[in-house]
Design an enzyme around this catalytic site. Structure first.
Site, short mmCIF file in Angstrom:
data_model
loop_
_atom_site.label_atom_id
_atom_site.label_comp_id
_atom_site.label_asym_id
_atom_site.label_seq_id
_atom_site.Cartn_x
_atom_site.Cartn_y
_atom_site.Cartn_z
CG HIS A 40 19.01 53.98 52.64
ND1 HIS A 40 19.77 54.18 51.52
CD2 HIS A 40 19.89 53.76 53.65
CE1 HIS A 40 21.06 54.09 51.83
NE2 HIS A 40 21.16 53.82 53.12
CB SER B 166 19.00 52.06 49.12
OG SER B 166 18.53 53.38 49.15
CG ASP C 200 24.95 53.83 53.14
OD1 ASP C 200 26.08 53.87 53.66
OD2 ASP C 200 23.89 53.75 53.80
#
Ligand SMILES: C[S@@+](CC[C@H](N)C(=O)[O-])C[C@H]1O[C@@H](n2cnc3c(N)ncnc32)[C@H](O)[C@@H]1O
Lengths: 198, 276
Positions: free
Chosen positions: A43, A16, A136
Site C-alpha cells: 500500500h 501495508s 486486505d
C-alpha cells in the site's frame, strides 16, 4: 518443512504499514538467479512515482520492475504494483493493471493480486502477508490456500502493525506463521538444493 | 471458486452469448479483470453459477444493461496524474496553437472529469475557443453524468491539489459552483464539448483529430483489442497530431509503434509522424 520448489510458479507478497521493512528483509534474502517471479503489492501513497520500486531495487539482488500493463512476467524478477493501480496476474503469464474501485480502501489491493494469482497459478502460488493495519489480503490468502498454494503470514509478534497478518490468520487461510528473516530463508531454499553440510 | 476448472469456460460462454445476443463484445477484454467483474456481479445478484447468470442475462435486457455498466468501470478523477496535464500544457498546446482550429477526442471519458480538466487547461492557455472536443464512451449512463458535470464536493479538495500540481493558474474554485454537497462544473467549460456514444470494440474512425486522449481504457483490453483501438486513433490523427495514453500504457509493444515518436515518455504523450 522441506520444499523441493518444482511445484511453485510464483511468489506473491502483500504489505501495508510496517510492510516495507519486512519486505526489505525478505527480498534481500533472495539470491541472484532465484527461479520464480515475485509480485508485490505494498500500500503506497497514490502519488508515489516509482520511488518505492527504486528503494527495493537498492536492497534486492534481483531486478525490481514497476510494470506496465501486459508486461510479460519473467522468473527472477520482482514486480511492484504501481501506486493507484490494481495489479493482477493473467493466466497467459502477463501482468494486468486496472483502475477499478478501491478494494478494502486500497488500490493496489492485496486481495486483488492474490485472488488473481490463485486463478492463474493455483497450487503453484506462494503467498505471503506482511505487517499492516488493514484486513486486505485475508480473502486472497484464503483463495490461494483453497487452490492448494503455500500461504505464509509474518509473525504478528514481530510485525510493526500486527492487524493484517492477524486478520489473515483469523480468516483461516494461513499455513505457516514465520518471522520475516525465516520467510526469506524459506523462499531462498525453495528452488535450490541446500548446500552440503548446512 | 468452487469449480475453478469449469468457471473460465462458463465465462467464455457468457461473453460469447452477450456478444451474439446484444452485439457488445467483451470477449477481447483483459481476462483477469473481466473475470473479477463477472464473479462480483454474480455474487451481488445472488446467482449460483455463471451459467445461471448467463441465462438470466440473455432473457433480461435490464439485467444485461446493468452488467454492461458493471463491466465498464467508469472510475476517474479530475486532474488524475497532474504531471500529464502539465506536460500537455507545456509540450502539446504550443503546437496545437499552430492550427487555426483543432479537434480533441477523449475516448473512454467515463463521467467526464478528464474532459473538464483538459478544458480548464485549454481555457488558461487561451485556446479553448479554437477547439472542438469530442468526449465518447460506450457507457450511456456515464456519458449522461459527464454531460451534467456535477461531482461530489468531497472530491474537490484532492482535485484542487491536483489542479495546482498541474500548473493551474487560477483558483480551482472559479471553475465550479457548489450546490449542497455537490460541485457543478461551469457551463462555459462545456460549450465546445460534444458528448457521444462510441464503442472502441465495434465502431469506426471518428473524424480528423489533432489530439486523442485515451487514458486507462486500453488496460481493460487484450492485445488484439488494444491494437484495434490504437488503429482507430492512428487513422484519425492528422500528421503531427498527439496521442496521450495512461501512465502505465505503452505504445512500444503495439502494432502502431512505428507511426509515432515519443514526446514525453513519463506522461505517455506521443506524436503521429507524417504519413510516408
Ligand atoms: C477507468 S475509465 C477511464 C476514464 C478516464 N479516461 C481516466 O483515465 O480517468 C475506463 C472507461 O473506458 C470505457 N470503455 C471501456 N470499454 C470501452 C469501449 N469498448 N468503448 C468505449 N469506451 C470503453 C468505460 O466505459 C470507462 O468509462
Amino acid at each position: 518443512m522441506k520444499e523441493t520448489g518444482t511445484r511453485y510458479k510464483a511468489v506473491v507478497i502483500g504489505g501495508s504499514a510496517g510492510g516495507v521493512e519486512a519486505l526489505g528483509i525478505i527480498l534481500a534474502a533472495l539470491p541472484a538467479g532465484f527461479a520464480l517471479p515475485v509480485l508485490v503489492v505494498q500500500h503506497l501513497h497514490p502519488s508515489d512515482d516509482g520511488g518505492f520500486a527504486s528503494h527495493l531495487g537498492r536492497l534486492a539482488r534481483l531486478a525490481v520492475v514497476e510494470p506496465c500493463d501486459k508486461e510479460i512476467i519473467e522468473r527472477g524478477k520482482i514486480y511492484t504494483a504501481p501506486a493507484n493501480y490494481h495489479m493482477l496476474a493473467e493466466r497467459d503469464g502477463t501482468i494486468g493493471l486496472s483502475v477499478d474501485e478501491r478494494v478494502n480502501w486500497s488500490r493496489p489491493s492485496i486481495d486483488v493480486l492474490f485472488e488473481s494469482a490463485a486463478l492463474a497459478w493455483g497450487a503453484g502460488v506462494v503467498a505471503i502477508i506482511l505487517s499492516g493495519a488493514s484486513a486486505d489480503g485475508a480473502k486472497g490468502m484464503l483463495a490461494v490456500r483453497e487452490a492448494g498454494g503455500l500461504t505464509i503470514a509474518q509473525d504478528p509478534a514481530g510485525a510493526g502493525s500486527p492487524a493484517m497478518p492477524q486478520a489473515a490468520i483469523a480468516a483461516g487461510g494461513v499455513l505457516e506463521v514465520l518471522k520475516a528473516e525465516d520467510v526469506g530463508r524459506l523462499l531462498a531454499g525453495l528452488n535450490f538444493e541446500p548446500l552440503r553440510g548446512i | 471458486m468452487d469449480r475453478p476448472g469449469l468457471e473460465p469456460t462458463e465465462i467464455d460462454l457468457l461473453l460469447e452469448a452477450v456478444f451474439r445476443k446484444y452485439g457488445y463484445d467483451f470477449r477481447s477484454y483483459a481476462r483477469a479483470s473481466i473475470e473479477r467483474r463477472v464473479r462480483q456481479f454474480m455474487a451481488s445478484g445472488g446467482f449460483a453459477s455463471v451459467s445461471e447468470m448467463a441465462l438470466k442475462v440473455l432473457n433480461d435486457r435490464d439485467l444485461f444493461s446493468r452488467l454492461v455498466r458493471y463491466f465498464s468501470v467508469p472510475v476517474t478523477e479530475l486532474f488524475r496524474d497532474p504531471q500529464v496535464y502539465r506536460a500537455v500544457r507545456e509540450q502539446v498546446i504550443p503546437l496545437l496553437k499552430t492550427w487555426p482550429h483543432f479537434k480533441i477526442w477523449h475516448a473512454g471519458c467515463a463521467t467526464g472529469e478528464e474532459v473538464y480538466s483538459l478544458a480548464i487547461i485549454l481555457k488558461e492557455e487561451g485556446v479553448y475557443d479554437r477547439a472542438t472536443i469530442y468526449a465518447t464512451d460506450f457507457n450511456d449512463e456515464a456519458l449522461e453524468r459527464a454531460r451534467e458535470g456535477v461531482y461530489g464536493a468531497a472530491k474537490m479538495k484532492e482535485a484542487t491539489h491536483n489542479y495546482q500540481a498541474a500548473g493551474g493558474k487560477a483558483s480551482f474554485s472559479e471553475y465550479y459552483h457548489s450546490r449542497y454537497d455537490a460541485a457543478a462544473m461551469n457551463a462555459e467549460l462545456r460549450e465546445r464539448i460534444v458528448f457521444s456514444t462510441h464503442n472502441l470494440a465495434s465502431d469506426s474512425v471518428f473524424g480528423e483529430m489533432h489530439l486523442v486522449f485515451c487514458r486507462n481504457v486500453l488496460i481493460y483490453f487484450n492485445r488484439g483489442l488494444q491494437n484495434r483501438a490504437l488503429g482507430l486513433f492512428t487513422e484519425s490523427l492528422v500528421s503531427g497530431g498527439f496521442l496521450c495514453l495512461g501512465t502505465k500504457e505503452d505504445l512500444r509493444f503495439s502494432e502502431v509503434n512505428s507511426f509515432y515518436e515519443v514526446v514525453d515518455r513519463k506522461a505517455r504523450i506521443y506524436k503521429r509522424k507524417a504519413a510516408l
